[in-house]
Write a protein that holds these residues in place. Structure first.
Motif, PDB file in Angstrom:
ATOM      1  N   GLY A 105       0.829  -1.193   0.000  1.00 36.30           N
ATOM      2  CA  GLY A 105       0.000   0.000   0.000  1.00 36.30           C
ATOM      3  C   GLY A 105       0.863   1.242   0.000  1.00 36.30           C
ATOM      4  O   GLY A 105       2.045   1.187   0.364  1.00 36.30           O
ATOM      5  N   ASN A 106       0.292   2.366  -0.418  1.00 36.00           N
ATOM      6  CA  ASN A 106       1.058   3.609  -0.397  1.00 36.00           C
ATOM      7  C   ASN A 106       0.141   4.817  -0.269  1.00 36.00           C
ATOM      8  O   ASN A 106      -1.066   4.736  -0.494  1.00 36.00           O
ATOM      9  CB  ASN A 106       1.950   3.731  -1.642  1.00 36.00           C
ATOM     10  CG  ASN A 106       1.165   3.801  -2.936  1.00 36.00           C
ATOM     11  OD1 ASN A 106       0.091   4.386  -3.004  1.00 36.00           O
ATOM     12  ND2 ASN A 106       1.692   3.208  -3.997  1.00 36.00           N
ATOM     13  N   PHE A 107       0.732   5.924   0.115  1.00 37.18           N
ATOM     14  CA  PHE A 107       0.071   7.221   0.081  1.00 37.18           C
ATOM     15  C   PHE A 107       1.159   8.278   0.006  1.00 37.18           C
ATOM     16  O   PHE A 107       2.331   8.007   0.286  1.00 37.18           O
ATOM     17  CB  PHE A 107      -0.825   7.438   1.314  1.00 37.18           C
ATOM     18  CG  PHE A 107      -0.085   7.854   2.559  1.00 37.18           C
ATOM     19  CD1 PHE A 107       0.008   9.184   2.932  1.00 37.18           C
ATOM     20  CD2 PHE A 107       0.526   6.899   3.369  1.00 37.18           C
ATOM     21  CE1 PHE A 107       0.687   9.567   4.082  1.00 37.18           C
ATOM     22  CE2 PHE A 107       1.205   7.268   4.526  1.00 37.18           C
ATOM     23  CZ  PHE A 107       1.289   8.606   4.880  1.00 37.18           C
ATOM     24  N   ASP A 123       6.449  13.423   0.404  1.00 35.72           N
ATOM     25  CA  ASP A 123       7.099  12.114   0.344  1.00 35.72           C
ATOM     26  C   ASP A 123       6.074  11.005   0.136  1.00 35.72           C
ATOM     27  O   ASP A 123       4.954  11.054   0.652  1.00 35.72           O
ATOM     28  CB  ASP A 123       7.868  11.832   1.637  1.00 35.72           C
ATOM     29  CG  ASP A 123       9.133  12.669   1.751  1.00 35.72           C
ATOM     30  OD1 ASP A 123       9.612  13.160   0.710  1.00 35.72           O
ATOM     31  OD2 ASP A 123       9.636  12.824   2.880  1.00 35.72           O
ATOM     32  N   LEU A 124       6.481   9.986  -0.612  1.00 31.07           N
ATOM     33  CA  LEU A 124       5.674   8.785  -0.797  1.00 31.07           C
ATOM     34  C   LEU A 124       6.003   7.809   0.327  1.00 31.07           C
ATOM     35  O   LEU A 124       7.177   7.548   0.608  1.00 31.07           O
ATOM     36  CB  LEU A 124       5.984   8.137  -2.147  1.00 31.07           C
ATOM     37  CG  LEU A 124       5.213   6.846  -2.464  1.00 31.07           C
ATOM     38  CD1 LEU A 124       3.751   7.167  -2.746  1.00 31.07           C
ATOM     39  CD2 LEU A 124       5.843   6.132  -3.655  1.00 31.07           C
ATOM     40  N   VAL A 125       4.988   7.277   0.989  1.00 32.24           N
ATOM     41  CA  VAL A 125       5.174   6.287   2.045  1.00 32.24           C
ATOM     42  C   VAL A 125       4.613   4.957   1.550  1.00 32.24           C
ATOM     43  O   VAL A 125       3.469   4.893   1.086  1.00 32.24           O
ATOM     44  CB  VAL A 125       4.461   6.706   3.347  1.00 32.24           C
ATOM     45  CG1 VAL A 125       4.658   5.643   4.427  1.00 32.24           C
ATOM     46  CG2 VAL A 125       4.985   8.052   3.823  1.00 32.24           C
ATOM     47  N   VAL A 126       5.422   3.906   1.630  1.00 29.67           N
ATOM     48  CA  VAL A 126       5.033   2.578   1.157  1.00 29.67           C
ATOM     49  C   VAL A 126       5.086   1.596   2.318  1.00 29.67           C
ATOM     50  O   VAL A 126       6.041   1.598   3.099  1.00 29.67           O
ATOM     51  CB  VAL A 126       5.968   2.092   0.031  1.00 29.67           C
ATOM     52  CG1 VAL A 126       5.628   0.652  -0.372  1.00 29.67           C
ATOM     53  CG2 VAL A 126       5.875   3.009  -1.179  1.00 29.67           C
ATOM     54  N   ARG A 149       7.162  -7.233   7.602  1.00 29.91           N
ATOM     55  CA  ARG A 149       6.486  -5.989   7.239  1.00 29.91           C
ATOM     56  C   ARG A 149       7.517  -4.889   7.034  1.00 29.91           C
ATOM     57  O   ARG A 149       8.570  -4.879   7.676  1.00 29.91           O
ATOM     58  CB  ARG A 149       5.458  -5.591   8.299  1.00 29.91           C
ATOM     59  CG  ARG A 149       6.030  -5.317   9.670  1.00 29.91           C
ATOM     60  CD  ARG A 149       4.953  -5.350  10.748  1.00 29.91           C
ATOM     61  NE  ARG A 149       4.439  -6.692  10.954  1.00 29.91           N
ATOM     62  CZ  ARG A 149       3.559  -7.009  11.901  1.00 29.91           C
ATOM     63  NH1 ARG A 149       3.090  -6.078  12.706  1.00 29.91           N
ATOM     64  NH2 ARG A 149       3.142  -8.243  12.039  1.00 29.91           N
ATOM     65  N   LEU A 150       7.216  -4.001   6.125  1.00 28.20           N
ATOM     66  CA  LEU A 150       8.144  -2.935   5.758  1.00 28.20           C
ATOM     67  C   LEU A 150       7.397  -1.620   5.663  1.00 28.20           C
ATOM     68  O   LEU A 150       6.261  -1.570   5.194  1.00 28.20           O
ATOM     69  CB  LEU A 150       8.816  -3.260   4.419  1.00 28.20           C
ATOM     70  CG  LEU A 150       9.696  -2.169   3.790  1.00 28.20           C
ATOM     71  CD1 LEU A 150      10.907  -2.782   3.110  1.00 28.20           C
ATOM     72  CD2 LEU A 150       8.895  -1.350   2.767  1.00 28.20           C
ATOM     73  N   LEU A 151       8.048  -0.554   6.121  1.00 36.55           N
ATOM     74  CA  LEU A 151       7.537   0.805   5.965  1.00 36.55           C
ATOM     75  C   LEU A 151       8.675   1.648   5.423  1.00 36.55           C
ATOM     76  O   LEU A 151       9.751   1.697   6.022  1.00 36.55           O
ATOM     77  CB  LEU A 151       7.051   1.355   7.308  1.00 36.55           C
ATOM     78  CG  LEU A 151       6.359   2.722   7.283  1.00 36.55           C
ATOM     79  CD1 LEU A 151       5.015   2.614   6.569  1.00 36.55           C
ATOM     80  CD2 LEU A 151       6.151   3.239   8.704  1.00 36.55           C
ATOM     81  N   SER A 152       8.485   2.291   4.266  1.00 40.40           N
ATOM     82  CA  SER A 152       9.582   2.992   3.596  1.00 40.40           C
ATOM     83  C   SER A 152       9.151   4.358   3.108  1.00 40.40           C
ATOM     84  O   SER A 152       8.042   4.538   2.598  1.00 40.40           O
ATOM     85  CB  SER A 152      10.081   2.167   2.403  1.00 40.40           C
ATOM     86  OG  SER A 152      11.033   2.896   1.640  1.00 40.40           O
ATOM     87  N   THR A 153      10.075   5.334   3.258  1.00 42.83           N
ATOM     88  CA  THR A 153       9.870   6.662   2.673  1.00 42.83           C
ATOM     89  C   THR A 153      10.868   6.929   1.548  1.00 42.83           C
ATOM     90  O   THR A 153      10.920   8.044   1.027  1.00 42.83           O
ATOM     91  CB  THR A 153      10.013   7.764   3.743  1.00 42.83           C
ATOM     92  OG1 THR A 153      11.366   7.801   4.221  1.00 42.83           O
ATOM     93  CG2 THR A 153       9.068   7.527   4.905  1.00 42.83           C
ATOM     94  N   PHE A 154      11.679   5.924   1.190  1.00 42.13           N
ATOM     95  CA  PHE A 154      12.603   6.092   0.075  1.00 42.13           C
ATOM     96  C   PHE A 154      11.816   6.324  -1.216  1.00 42.13           C
ATOM     97  O   PHE A 154      10.644   5.936  -1.310  1.00 42.13           O
ATOM     98  CB  PHE A 154      13.476   4.842  -0.086  1.00 42.13           C
ATOM     99  CG  PHE A 154      14.678   4.803   0.821  1.00 42.13           C
ATOM    100  CD1 PHE A 154      15.867   5.413   0.448  1.00 42.13           C
ATOM    101  CD2 PHE A 154      14.617   4.157   2.046  1.00 42.13           C
ATOM    102  CE1 PHE A 154      16.978   5.383   1.280  1.00 42.13           C
ATOM    103  CE2 PHE A 154      15.716   4.115   2.891  1.00 42.13           C
ATOM    104  CZ  PHE A 154      16.904   4.736   2.502  1.00 42.13           C
ATOM    105  N   PRO A 155      12.432   6.944  -2.219  1.00 35.89           N
ATOM    106  CA  PRO A 155      11.757   7.082  -3.515  1.00 35.89           C
ATOM    107  C   PRO A 155      11.262   5.731  -4.010  1.00 35.89           C
ATOM    108  O   PRO A 155      11.867   4.693  -3.721  1.00 35.89           O
ATOM    109  CB  PRO A 155      12.864   7.648  -4.419  1.00 35.89           C
ATOM    110  CG  PRO A 155      13.767   8.390  -3.480  1.00 35.89           C
ATOM    111  CD  PRO A 155      13.766   7.584  -2.214  1.00 35.89           C
TER     112      PRO A 155
END
Length: 230
Positions: A105-107, A123-126, A149-155
């Protein structure tokens, strides 16, 4: 050129690629233990990938009994992570991660007004969730003892390639944590892979996003668009 990171995190061998030229550090956190609302014990192993402007938080949870690992269970984890991070209406998809059914998912945060008619995109959060050892049980349920589970703000390009090559398997090593081997790429000589004796500071929304239990949800997700496929 992508840098390949590999090493032992708790009882798991973890590997992934970081397709970026920016400097970053991979940190293995102190492990923790707990019990779910249903009384299932678990051990949790956290690691993070940190750069100056971005981070990715990876949580590996090993349960004492097989837990639901179907699409609805993973959807609940991803939904909770994104809503806990500030999302109002996140997007959900169903890719294969590490060869297993998962949910992504993303926003994107609201763009910032820089003045003079100029704006900067937020920023895109995935967030993503899957089980590397899940299988269909005798009763027909899809369950596994491990959740990733992963949470990322990288491009997106960095997060996408990280998930594309992400792989976890049981190592048999019961050590609480161990530093990932340092990547020797000449393109990123300043990358430092280090242990942390204490958990890194997280804001409240990130903590809420990462301390989740496996539950079901009725969320419905569209097919993953071709440009987002892992």
């Amino acid at each position: 050129m992508a840098s390949h990171e590999t090493g032992v995190v708790g009882p798991y061998n973890v590997s992934f690629d970081m397709n970026t030229t920016m400097d970053y550090s991979v940190i293995v956190e102190k492990s923790s233990s707990g019990v779910t609302e249903d009384g299932v014990k678990f051990d949790r192993y956290n690691m993070s990938v940190q750069s100056t402007d971005y981070f990715a938080w990876i949580v590996l949870t090993r349960y004492s009994a097989p837990m639901l690992a179907n699409i609805t269970a993973n959807a609940y984890i991803v939904q909770s992570a994104l809503v806990g991070s500030g999302a109002d209406e996140p997007n959900y998809y169903q890719p294969l991660i590490d060869g297993k059914p998962g949910v992504l998912g993303n926003f994107r945060f609201e763009r910032q007004d820089l003045g003079n008619g100029q704006y900067e995109e937020g920023d895109l959060v995935v967030a993503a969730s899957y089980s590397p050892d899940a299988k269909v049980q005798e009763n027909g349920e899809y369950r596994g003892i491990t959740n990733i589970r992963l949470l990322s703000t990288f491009p997106w390009e960095v997060t996408r390639d990280m998930l594309y090559d992400f792989h976890v398997e049981a190592s048999g090593d019961q050590a609480a944590s161990q530093t990932l081997s340092e990547n020797q790429s000449q393109k990123k000589p300043q990358n430092q892979l280090q242990n942390a004796s204490q958990d890194q500071s997280l804001n409240q929304s990130q903590v809420q996003a990462l301390n989740l239990s496996q539950n079901q949800t009725t969320a419905q997700m569209p097919e993953l668009p071709s440009y987002l496929r892992l």
